[in-house]
Design an enzyme around this catalytic site. Structure first.
Site, mmCIF file in Angstrom:
data_model
loop_
_atom_site.group_PDB
_atom_site.id
_atom_site.type_symbol
_atom_site.label_atom_id
_atom_site.label_comp_id
_atom_site.label_asym_id
_atom_site.label_seq_id
_atom_site.Cartn_x
_atom_site.Cartn_y
_atom_site.Cartn_z
ATOM 1 C CE1 TYR A 251 -4.452 9.063 -13.466
ATOM 2 C CE2 TYR A 251 -4.510 10.270 -15.537
ATOM 3 C CZ TYR A 251 -3.947 9.290 -14.736
ATOM 4 O OH TYR A 251 -2.879 8.556 -15.198
ATOM 5 C CE LYS B 156 0.217 9.618 -12.501
ATOM 6 N NZ LYS B 156 0.850 8.421 -11.894
ATOM 7 C CG ASP C 86 -1.767 1.222 1.353
ATOM 8 O OD1 ASP C 86 -1.743 2.062 0.436
ATOM 9 O OD2 ASP C 86 -2.467 1.349 2.373
ATOM 10 C CD1 TRP D 66 -3.220 9.028 -25.296
ATOM 11 C CD2 TRP D 66 -3.510 8.499 -27.444
ATOM 12 N NE1 TRP D 66 -3.998 10.000 -25.842
ATOM 13 C CE2 TRP D 66 -4.195 9.709 -27.177
ATOM 14 C CE3 TRP D 66 -3.546 7.985 -28.742
ATOM 15 C CZ2 TRP D 66 -4.912 10.394 -28.147
ATOM 16 C CZ3 TRP D 66 -4.251 8.678 -29.720
ATOM 17 C CH2 TRP D 66 -4.938 9.868 -29.426
#
Length: 284
Positions: free
Chosen positions: A122, A126, A35, A148
């Site tokens: 998201y 990041k 974790d 991608w």
């Protein structure tokens, strides 16, 4: 000789990293084994390793819009924990990041030092992960942004298109989002090369070269599995309303590789042909 720890090892990139590191001393931990939001667990896992590749991520882009704290726990706090632990251990850290840290409004490839401007939860998480790594481990932290992704060990756009082709479905695919289809095996090899070269810490763009729309990529997949590419019809993003906005332009520049004395990744079409030959893209 480097000793490697791969976090997020059960994912598509994690599997290819393990393959790229065959014959080396590697510890591969999936989410069930580590974790990354637990700093003490991360410290214990990092101990004894000289290079850590963090492929652990919360990647449910749409879900993150309503569960941003969950995404931040993995993408930002997890990245910070790994940066702290690797700095303390004197190890290198490769943090895998994303094109979603940019807003997608550019018209020429994003350079590595382009200001961050995420437009989704998201992307924000990041971006926070990137900042944490650079702040906590500036001398041994690498940010490798990718986009991608497709490969043989996880769900991805190419696999979806191949399945649609085999099932007789003729999809409509957007033409107004541009990016760089990237084979996870190529990215894994590039990350290993980065560490082997003892390249300068900092930001690198880990995508195959060139550019395509999702529509062009879908046509390439159909052709690769022996289906008529004309079965794919063009549409635009207005036909697909999702909770999280997608960057319209996700083409990344690759200057940092040359500066570090390394070759950038090959053109996406060349990589896709190789992936097809390796059985990565096949009709189900």
């Amino acid at each position: 000789m480097l000793t490697y720890l791969i976090t997020g090892a059960s994912g598509m990139l994690g599997h290819d990293l393990q393959e790229a590191l065959t014959g080396r001393e590697v510890t591969a931990l999936g989410r069930a084994e580590l974790d990354v939001t637990d700093l003490e667990a991360v410290r214990a896992a990092v101990a004894g390793h000289t290079a850590v590749i963090n492929a652990a991520a919360y990647t449910k882009v749409d879900d993150a819009e309503s569960h941003e704290a969950d995404a931040a726990a993995v993408n930002a706090i997890g990245a910070r924990n790994l940066a702290v632990a690797t700095r303390e251990a004197g190890a290198k850290l490769v943090q895998v990041s994303t094109d979603y840290v940019f807003d997608g409004s550019a018209t020429s490839p994003y350079q590595e030092d382009h200001p961050l401007a995420p437009i989704s939860a998201y992307g924000r998480t990041k971006a926070d992960g990137e900042r944490a790594v650079l702040a906590e481990h500036p001398n041994g932290g690498y940010i490798v942004r990718t986009a991608w992704l497709y490969g043989k060990n996880g769900p991805n756009f190419a696999a979806t298109m191949a399945k649609l082709a085999a099932n007789g479905v003729d999809p409509a695919v957007v033409t107004d989002q541009l990016g760089q289809p990237t084979w996870t095996a190529d990215l894994a090899a590039q990350i290993v090369a980065l560490l082997d070269a003892d390249a300068p810490a900092g930001i690198y763009h880990g995508t195959n070269a060139g550019q395509a729309s999702w529509y062009e990529f879908a046509q390439a997949v159909f052709a690769a599995v022996g289906a008529d590419p004309a079965r794919v019809s063009p549409t635009d993003s207005s036909a697909f309303v999702r909770p999280a906005p997608r960057p319209a332009y996700s083409v990344l520049g690759h200057d940092a590789w040359s500066t570090a004395g390394l070759a950038p990744m090959r053109d996406w079409r060349e990589a896709f042909e190789a992936a097809t030959q390796h059985g990565v893209v096949t009709a189900p």
